[in-house]
Design a protein around this motif. Structure first.
Motif, PDB file in Angstrom:
ATOM      1  N   SER A 105      49.679 -20.664 180.225  1.00  0.00           N
ATOM      2  CA  SER A 105      50.026 -21.996 180.720  1.00  0.00           C
ATOM      3  C   SER A 105      48.946 -22.407 181.713  1.00  0.00           C
ATOM      4  CB  SER A 105      51.398 -21.971 181.399  1.00  0.00           C
ATOM      5  OG  SER A 105      51.701 -23.231 181.950  1.00  0.00           O
ATOM      6  N   CYS A 106      48.198 -23.448 181.372  1.00  0.00           N
ATOM      7  CA  CYS A 106      47.084 -23.912 182.194  1.00  0.00           C
ATOM      8  C   CYS A 106      47.526 -25.107 183.032  1.00  0.00           C
ATOM      9  CB  CYS A 106      45.926 -24.292 181.275  1.00  0.00           C
ATOM     10  SG  CYS A 106      44.472 -24.935 182.136  1.00  0.00           S
ATOM     11  N   ASP A 107      46.984 -25.203 184.243  1.00  0.00           N
ATOM     12  CA  ASP A 107      47.365 -26.304 185.146  1.00  0.00           C
ATOM     13  C   ASP A 107      46.311 -27.420 185.208  1.00  0.00           C
ATOM     14  OD1 ASP A 107      45.316 -25.209 186.665  1.00  0.00           O
ATOM     15  OD2 ASP A 107      46.530 -24.947 188.469  1.00  0.00           O
ATOM     16  N   CYS A 108      45.342 -27.432 184.265  1.00  0.00           N
ATOM     17  CA  CYS A 108      44.375 -28.534 184.277  1.00  0.00           C
ATOM     18  C   CYS A 108      45.103 -29.832 183.919  1.00  0.00           C
ATOM     19  CB  CYS A 108      43.212 -28.269 183.325  1.00  0.00           C
ATOM     20  SG  CYS A 108      43.579 -28.525 181.575  1.00  0.00           S
ATOM     21  N   SER A 109      44.444 -30.958 184.101  1.00  0.00           N
ATOM     22  CA  SER A 109      45.108 -32.254 183.943  1.00  0.00           C
ATOM     23  C   SER A 109      45.672 -32.474 182.540  1.00  0.00           C
ATOM     24  CB  SER A 109      44.152 -33.389 184.318  1.00  0.00           C
ATOM     25  OG  SER A 109      43.011 -33.387 183.469  1.00  0.00           O
ATOM     26  N   ILE A 110      44.959 -32.062 181.513  1.00  0.00           N
ATOM     27  CA  ILE A 110      45.462 -32.314 180.154  1.00  0.00           C
ATOM     28  C   ILE A 110      46.550 -31.322 179.765  1.00  0.00           C
ATOM     29  CG2 ILE A 110      43.696 -31.014 178.914  1.00  0.00           C
ATOM     30  CD1 ILE A 110      43.785 -33.392 176.860  1.00  0.00           C
ATOM     31  N   CYS A 111      46.376 -30.059 180.086  1.00  0.00           N
ATOM     32  CA  CYS A 111      47.380 -29.054 179.728  1.00  0.00           C
ATOM     33  C   CYS A 111      48.696 -29.285 180.476  1.00  0.00           C
ATOM     34  CB  CYS A 111      46.857 -27.649 180.001  1.00  0.00           C
ATOM     35  SG  CYS A 111      45.561 -27.119 178.848  1.00  0.00           S
TER      36      CYS A 111
END
Length: 125
Positions: free
Chosen positions: A26-32
């Protein structure tokens, strides 16, 4: 190794993937963060698209090194090619990945509650 059947929501994009899924990312970048995908990385040869590539749309943003493939009918992103590490990341020891990140939410027969979540700090890159 288990073969999973996957698809987008409407079924226009269908695929198979061979994997031993023992966690999700689970990534916390803007798109993910907005997409909410839970990904698992597999080698390129482990993913087999069962519908023509022309049935998918490609979205790229930021460094334009990631390739996000989604269904143009329902908007679901079942898999993507992750971005290449930046020069700074390579210097820090991040190794390039040449494979697919499969959205495990698109796979049949997965118990998401039974899988540990590995948190990825993509927002800090």
């Amino acid at each position: 190794m288990t073969t999973y059947i996957g698809s987008c929501h409407c079924g226009a994009v269908q695929f198979e993937v061979d994997a031993d899924i023992d966690h999700v990312r689970s990534c916390d970048c803007s798109i993910c963060a907005k997409r909410g995908a839970l990904n698992y990385r597999v080698p390129k040869e482990s993913l087999r698209l069962l519908t023509p590539w022309k049935n998918l749309k490609l979205y790229q943003w930021g460094s334009r090194t990631a390739e996000d493939y989604f269904c143009p009918k329902c908007g679901i992103l079942p898999f993507r090619c992750p971005s290449h590490p930046s020069l700074q990341e390579l210097h820090e020891g991040i190794k390039p990945f040449d494979g697919w990140a499969v959205n495990v939410r698109c796979l049949q027969g997965i118990d998401l509650d039974a899988l540990p979540i590995k948190r990825i700090s993509g927002s800090k890159i």
